[in-house]
Structures are given as C-alpha cells and as structure tokens.
Design a protein around this motif. Structure first.
Motif, PDB file in Angstrom:
ATOM      1  N   ASN A  29       1.237  33.322  31.997  1.00 53.51           N
ATOM      2  CA  ASN A  29       0.601  34.321  31.105  1.00 53.51           C
ATOM      3  C   ASN A  29       1.712  35.488  30.765  1.00 53.51           C
ATOM      4  O   ASN A  29       2.528  35.902  31.594  1.00 53.51           O
ATOM      5  CB  ASN A  29      -0.488  34.838  32.018  1.00 53.51           C
ATOM      6  N   ASP A  30       1.721  35.795  29.380  1.00 53.19           N
ATOM      7  CA  ASP A  30       2.603  36.459  29.069  1.00 53.19           C
ATOM      8  C   ASP A  30       2.408  38.103  29.473  1.00 53.19           C
ATOM      9  O   ASP A  30       3.346  38.724  29.499  1.00 53.19           O
ATOM     10  CB  ASP A  30       2.761  36.465  27.415  1.00 53.19           C
ATOM     11  N   GLU A  31       1.234  38.411  29.718  1.00 55.41           N
ATOM     12  CA  GLU A  31       1.024  39.743  30.073  1.00 55.41           C
ATOM     13  C   GLU A  31       1.276  40.137  31.668  1.00 55.41           C
ATOM     14  O   GLU A  31       1.898  41.182  31.841  1.00 55.41           O
ATOM     15  CB  GLU A  31      -0.441  40.093  29.830  1.00 55.41           C
ATOM     16  N   ASN A  32       1.069  39.083  32.342  1.00 58.11           N
ATOM     17  CA  ASN A  32       1.230  39.381  33.943  1.00 58.11           C
ATOM     18  C   ASN A  32       2.345  38.398  34.685  1.00 58.11           C
ATOM     19  O   ASN A  32       2.411  38.532  35.731  1.00 58.11           O
ATOM     20  CB  ASN A  32       0.035  39.641  34.565  1.00 58.11           C
ATOM     21  N   LYS A  34       1.767  35.530  35.396  1.00 56.41           N
ATOM     22  CA  LYS A  34       1.117  34.812  36.745  1.00 56.41           C
ATOM     23  C   LYS A  34       1.153  33.458  35.985  1.00 56.41           C
ATOM     24  O   LYS A  34       0.882  33.049  34.807  1.00 56.41           O
ATOM     25  CB  LYS A  34      -0.357  35.026  36.786  1.00 56.41           C
ATOM     26  N   ILE A  36      -0.242  29.588  34.679  1.00 59.50           N
ATOM     27  CA  ILE A  36      -1.741  29.553  34.011  1.00 59.50           C
ATOM     28  C   ILE A  36      -1.791  27.888  34.426  1.00 59.50           C
ATOM     29  O   ILE A  36      -1.079  26.623  34.177  1.00 59.50           O
ATOM     30  CB  ILE A  36      -1.403  29.314  32.743  1.00 59.50           C
ATOM     31  N   CYS A  74      -4.659  26.241  25.943  1.00 57.26           N
ATOM     32  CA  CYS A  74      -5.455  26.529  27.308  1.00 57.26           C
ATOM     33  C   CYS A  74      -6.695  27.536  26.860  1.00 57.26           C
ATOM     34  O   CYS A  74      -6.340  28.450  26.019  1.00 57.26           O
ATOM     35  CB  CYS A  74      -4.794  27.015  28.348  1.00 57.26           C
ATOM     36  N   PHE A  77      -6.282  31.360  25.917  1.00 59.38           N
ATOM     37  CA  PHE A  77      -4.937  31.843  25.562  1.00 59.38           C
ATOM     38  C   PHE A  77      -4.878  31.195  24.189  1.00 59.38           C
ATOM     39  O   PHE A  77      -5.264  30.148  23.641  1.00 59.38           O
ATOM     40  CB  PHE A  77      -3.851  31.183  26.334  1.00 59.38           C
ATOM     41  N   LYS A  96       5.330  31.091  27.701  1.00 59.56           N
ATOM     42  CA  LYS A  96       4.482  32.061  27.901  1.00 59.56           C
ATOM     43  C   LYS A  96       3.411  32.107  27.141  1.00 59.56           C
ATOM     44  O   LYS A  96       3.713  32.113  25.733  1.00 59.56           O
ATOM     45  CB  LYS A  96       5.225  33.519  28.042  1.00 59.56           C
ATOM     46  N   GLN A  98      -0.108  33.871  25.004  1.00 58.03           N
ATOM     47  CA  GLN A  98      -0.550  35.306  24.818  1.00 58.03           C
ATOM     48  C   GLN A  98      -2.012  35.036  25.339  1.00 58.03           C
ATOM     49  O   GLN A  98      -2.946  33.925  24.784  1.00 58.03           O
ATOM     50  CB  GLN A  98      -0.535  35.766  23.543  1.00 58.03           C
ATOM     51  N   PRO A  99      -2.698  36.008  26.145  1.00 51.32           N
ATOM     52  CA  PRO A  99      -4.067  35.831  26.234  1.00 51.32           C
ATOM     53  C   PRO A  99      -5.038  36.105  25.036  1.00 51.32           C
ATOM     54  O   PRO A  99      -4.333  36.805  24.133  1.00 51.32           O
ATOM     55  CB  PRO A  99      -4.337  36.764  27.228  1.00 51.32           C
TER      56      PRO A  99
END
Length: 107
Positions: A29-32, A34, A36, A74, A77, A96, A98-99
């Motif tokens: 996940n590009d923001e955090n 974590k 996927i 996904c 995302f 990564k 992006q959500p």
C-alpha cells in the motif's frame, strides 16, 4: 525403446526448465507500506498470472518470450501496468499501489 523415449522426455523437461524463469516481488500500500494480500499479477498478452500472498509476496514463472509488461490490480486500489526489462526481472520487485475509493450508488 522405452529408455530412448524416457531419455527424450527427460531432455524435453530439462529444456523447459532451462528457459523458464521467475519474477519475485511484493505488493505494498503506497500510503502506509503495508502488504496487500490477494492482489492479481498477470503478464499482459499471456495466460500467466498469480495472486499475492498474505504478506503481499508473489512469484510468477515466465519464459523470455512472455515477459514485457505486468498488470497489477486489487479491489480498492488503482491498477497499474509495469513495463519490465531483463534487469528488472532479475531483482525482487517492490510495487506500490495507490488506494482508491469506490462509491456505491444508493438504491
């Protein structure tokens, strides 16, 4: 006769393995940052693909003629297309995503 057929069969399998390679990577996940899980990874213009594991990791087998571009997607995302070069296929890829928000129509 059976030995000749067995020898040819083993030689053919060895040749397939010789030209088969593997791309390894992780989807984050590009923001955090974590992992996927359950992201779809496919080689464009082929029937080869896989899904990332619970830690975001994946491995996909390919032959030299297959590889050019990956499609990673996904739910939740933005999908991306990743152009690959021979050098990038030799390394572990970190991808990564992006959500994105999905708005449902109220009924």
């Amino acid at each position: 006769m059976h030995r000749i057929i067995l020898t040819i069969f083993i030689a053919a399998l060895s040749t397939v393995q010789l030209f088969s390679q593997q791309i390894n990577g992780i989807i984050l996940n590009d923001e955090n940052n974590k992992p996927i899980p359950d992201a779809n990874i496919s080689i464009i213009n082929s029937n080869k693909g896989t899904v990332s594991n619970e830690k975001g990791g994946f491995a996909i087998n390919y032959s030299e003629k297959d590889i050019s571009e990956l499609l990673i997607s996904c739910l939740g995302f933005e999908s991306i297309r990743l152009k690959l070069f021979r050098e990038s296929a030799k390394n572990t890829l970190t991808i990564k995503l992006q959500p994105t928000t999905i708005q449902l129509n109220p009924t």
